[in-house]
Design a protein around this motif. Structure first.
Motif, PDB file in Angstrom:
ATOM      1  N   ARG A 175      -6.443   8.602   2.170  1.00  0.00           N
ATOM      2  CA  ARG A 175      -7.450   9.598   2.746  1.00  0.00           C
ATOM      3  C   ARG A 175      -7.195  11.026   2.426  1.00  0.00           C
ATOM      4  O   ARG A 175      -8.421  11.587   2.057  1.00  0.00           O
ATOM      5  CB  ARG A 175      -7.201   9.284   4.256  1.00  0.00           C
ATOM      6  CG  ARG A 175      -8.494   9.873   5.301  1.00  0.00           C
ATOM      7  CD  ARG A 175      -9.665   9.655   4.760  1.00  0.00           C
ATOM      8  NE  ARG A 175     -10.897  10.133   5.528  1.00  0.00           N
ATOM      9  CZ  ARG A 175     -11.578  10.037   6.578  1.00  0.00           C
ATOM     10  NH1 ARG A 175     -10.866   9.006   7.452  1.00  0.00           N
ATOM     11  NH2 ARG A 175     -12.533  10.768   7.020  1.00  0.00           N
ATOM     12  N   ALA A 176      -6.144  11.471   2.214  1.00  0.00           N
ATOM     13  CA  ALA A 176      -5.750  12.694   1.855  1.00  0.00           C
ATOM     14  C   ALA A 176      -6.423  12.985   0.605  1.00  0.00           C
ATOM     15  O   ALA A 176      -6.826  14.076   0.116  1.00  0.00           O
ATOM     16  CB  ALA A 176      -4.398  13.137   1.873  1.00  0.00           C
ATOM     17  N   ARG A 177      -6.139  12.077  -0.281  1.00  0.00           N
ATOM     18  CA  ARG A 177      -6.722  12.119  -1.774  1.00  0.00           C
ATOM     19  C   ARG A 177      -8.153  12.213  -1.879  1.00  0.00           C
ATOM     20  O   ARG A 177      -8.635  13.221  -2.633  1.00  0.00           O
ATOM     21  CB  ARG A 177      -6.023  10.859  -2.541  1.00  0.00           C
ATOM     22  CG  ARG A 177      -6.459  11.051  -3.914  1.00  0.00           C
ATOM     23  CD  ARG A 177      -5.326  11.683  -4.750  1.00  0.00           C
ATOM     24  NE  ARG A 177      -5.060  11.648  -6.156  1.00  0.00           N
ATOM     25  CZ  ARG A 177      -5.930  12.366  -7.166  1.00  0.00           C
ATOM     26  NH1 ARG A 177      -6.331  13.542  -6.696  1.00  0.00           N
ATOM     27  NH2 ARG A 177      -5.566  11.766  -8.499  1.00  0.00           N
ATOM     28  N   LEU A 178      -8.693  11.541  -1.076  1.00  0.00           N
ATOM     29  CA  LEU A 178     -10.151  11.399  -1.285  1.00  0.00           C
ATOM     30  C   LEU A 178     -10.693  12.621  -0.451  1.00  0.00           C
ATOM     31  O   LEU A 178     -11.876  13.184  -0.904  1.00  0.00           O
ATOM     32  CB  LEU A 178     -10.745  10.122  -0.330  1.00  0.00           C
ATOM     33  CG  LEU A 178     -10.477   8.757  -0.971  1.00  0.00           C
ATOM     34  CD1 LEU A 178     -11.021   7.593  -0.334  1.00  0.00           C
ATOM     35  CD2 LEU A 178     -11.103   8.717  -2.637  1.00  0.00           C
ATOM     36  N   GLU A 179     -10.041  13.026   0.598  1.00  0.00           N
ATOM     37  CA  GLU A 179     -10.564  14.499   1.008  1.00  0.00           C
ATOM     38  C   GLU A 179     -10.408  15.772   0.073  1.00  0.00           C
ATOM     39  O   GLU A 179     -11.367  16.405  -0.032  1.00  0.00           O
ATOM     40  CB  GLU A 179      -9.819  14.758   2.442  1.00  0.00           C
ATOM     41  CG  GLU A 179      -9.974  14.086   3.572  1.00  0.00           C
ATOM     42  CD  GLU A 179      -9.388  14.156   4.737  1.00  0.00           C
ATOM     43  OE1 GLU A 179      -8.163  15.081   4.700  1.00  0.00           O
ATOM     44  OE2 GLU A 179      -9.257  13.589   5.730  1.00  0.00           O
ATOM     45  N   ARG A 180      -9.322  15.363  -0.748  1.00  0.00           N
ATOM     46  CA  ARG A 180      -9.188  16.436  -1.788  1.00  0.00           C
ATOM     47  C   ARG A 180     -10.203  16.632  -2.919  1.00  0.00           C
ATOM     48  O   ARG A 180     -10.859  17.587  -3.267  1.00  0.00           O
ATOM     49  CB  ARG A 180      -7.815  16.625  -2.484  1.00  0.00           C
ATOM     50  CG  ARG A 180      -7.684  17.450  -3.613  1.00  0.00           C
ATOM     51  CD  ARG A 180      -6.364  17.252  -4.366  1.00  0.00           C
ATOM     52  NE  ARG A 180      -6.406  18.211  -5.457  1.00  0.00           N
ATOM     53  CZ  ARG A 180      -6.882  18.174  -6.480  1.00  0.00           C
ATOM     54  NH1 ARG A 180      -7.574  16.962  -6.956  1.00  0.00           N
ATOM     55  NH2 ARG A 180      -6.983  18.992  -7.349  1.00  0.00           N
ATOM     56  N   ILE A 181     -10.796  15.382  -3.357  1.00  0.00           N
ATOM     57  CA  ILE A 181     -11.777  15.303  -4.177  1.00  0.00           C
ATOM     58  C   ILE A 181     -13.177  15.522  -3.718  1.00  0.00           C
ATOM     59  O   ILE A 181     -14.072  16.010  -4.283  1.00  0.00           O
ATOM     60  CB  ILE A 181     -11.759  13.825  -5.268  1.00  0.00           C
ATOM     61  CG1 ILE A 181     -12.025  12.787  -4.174  1.00  0.00           C
ATOM     62  CG2 ILE A 181     -10.427  13.759  -5.732  1.00  0.00           C
ATOM     63  CD1 ILE A 181     -12.218  11.485  -4.865  1.00  0.00           C
ATOM     64  N   ALA A 182     -13.417  15.168  -2.421  1.00  0.00           N
ATOM     65  CA  ALA A 182     -14.651  15.708  -1.878  1.00  0.00           C
ATOM     66  C   ALA A 182     -14.650  17.165  -1.650  1.00  0.00           C
ATOM     67  O   ALA A 182     -15.575  17.198  -1.846  1.00  0.00           O
ATOM     68  CB  ALA A 182     -14.645  15.036  -0.443  1.00  0.00           C
TER      69      ALA A 182
END
Length: 343
Positions: A175-182
């Motif tokens: 979730r943290a990784r996807l928030e970063r790329i978003a």
């Protein structure tokens, strides 16, 4: 630990003490057995298998113990043959070194050389004492037998709890990784959040590879533990967890591609197609997060698919289709597992 309940503190204490207690028992028992049968006054090789083998996966102990025993036998034979035919000197040492290296790689497993061949050969070569090679063999065999037969039976970990905790850690990291790329995709908007620093390559690889490790550990260890007493996991708990692990493993390559594509395209400037990916990535992350928690993700999935259709209509080019590929494959996997909790 001050905020934990008493049962949680007790469980954590057991989980921390069990590996140390297992190692102590599996090192002390062969030590005293070898003292009793009189192999030597300091049977260190009998205690080494516990220290070297039980540091990792306790359920791999039988396989690792067998590999170590084979390596010890080959190393003993090699050193005895060399010392029998050649005196101590440069020629015998070079021959022993070459033979030990060849044995290591001939007995390798999964690409890892059996270092015990060379280690045993060198130790015996450096200790040319009569009776030492058979003593080394006996002590290693006793220590290896204890580790292989007793190690997995002493305080075995709860497989279900380990897999469930690992999946939860993966879900949080994902979730943290996807928030970063978003955030990277939305960087061109005035209100876009500042992206977090990029993770190190090793950390990134560990995240994407984690679902495969968890699935393999749960399945393979369970197969090796059929003769062990059942753990305290709820009935059918592993069968409920496996669909979520499969979902995580199936979506990991697609999300890895998505992360790489968005990071590469974002570095070249915040183009319109990339910026428009931000809400789509956020919606996909929300749907997958719910599925990995075992919750119904149908509504979140529907919203993500609507955003994907809008992005496809606005940016129909092949290059933009490649940008959406990671999201599309993830949504397809979510559609195949609409309710992971149902298995």
């Amino acid at each position: 630990m001050s905020g934990m309940s008493a049962p949680a503190r007790s469980r954590l204490l057991r989980e921390q003490l069990a590996p140390a207690a297992r190692m102590v028992v599996c090192a002390a028992l062969p030590w005293f057995v070898c003292l009793w049968i009189g192999t030597s006054t300091a049977p260190v090789p009998a205690a080494l298998p516990a220290v070297l083998i039980l540091r990792g996966d306790v359920f791999a102990a039988p396989r690792l113990a067998l590999e170590r025993l084979v390596g010890v036998v080959v190393g003993v034979v090699l050193s005895v043959v060399v010392l029998h035919w050649l005196p101590l000197g440069s020629l015998s040492f070079v021959l022993l070194l070459v033979g030990g290296c060849a044995g290591m790689y001939l007995l390798r497993h999964d690409g890892s050389p059996n270092q015990q061949v060379l280690v045993t050969a060198l130790v015996i070569y450096a200790t040319p004492v009569p009776g030492y090679p058979p003593a080394r063999l006996w002590e290693s065999a006793v220590g290896i037998a204890v580790v292989a037969l007793l190690g997995p039976l002493l305080w075995p970990p709860d497989l279900y709890r380990e897999a469930a905790d690992g999946l939860e850690a993966y879900r949080t990291g994902l979730r943290a990784r996807l928030e970063r790329i978003a955030a990277l995709a939305a960087a061109g908007r005035p209100t876009g959040p500042a992206p977090a620093p990029a993770p190190a390559p090793a950390e990134s690889f560990a995240l994407w590879h984690r679902p495969y490790e968890l699935s393999a550990a749960l399945d393979h260890r369970s197969a090796r533990l059929l003769l062990l007493p059942p753990r305290r996991a709820p009935a059918g708990a592993a069968d409920v967890l496996r669909p979520r692990l499969r979902l995580a493993a199936r979506t990991a390559p697609a999300l890895y591609f998505l992360a790489q594509e968005l990071e590469t395209r974002s570095a070249g400037g915040a183009e319109g197609a990339v910026r428009a990916m931000a809400p789509l990535v956020e919606a996909t992350a929300s749907a997958l997060d719910a599925a990995l928690r075992g919750e119904d993700c149908a509504e979140r999935l529907r919203r993500a698919r609507e955003l994907e259709a809008e992005h496809r209509a606005s940016y129909p080019g092949r290059r933009d289709a490649a940008l959406r590929a990671g999201v599309h494959l993830t949504l397809e996997a979510l559609a195949a597992y609409p309710d992971p909790a149902a298995g």
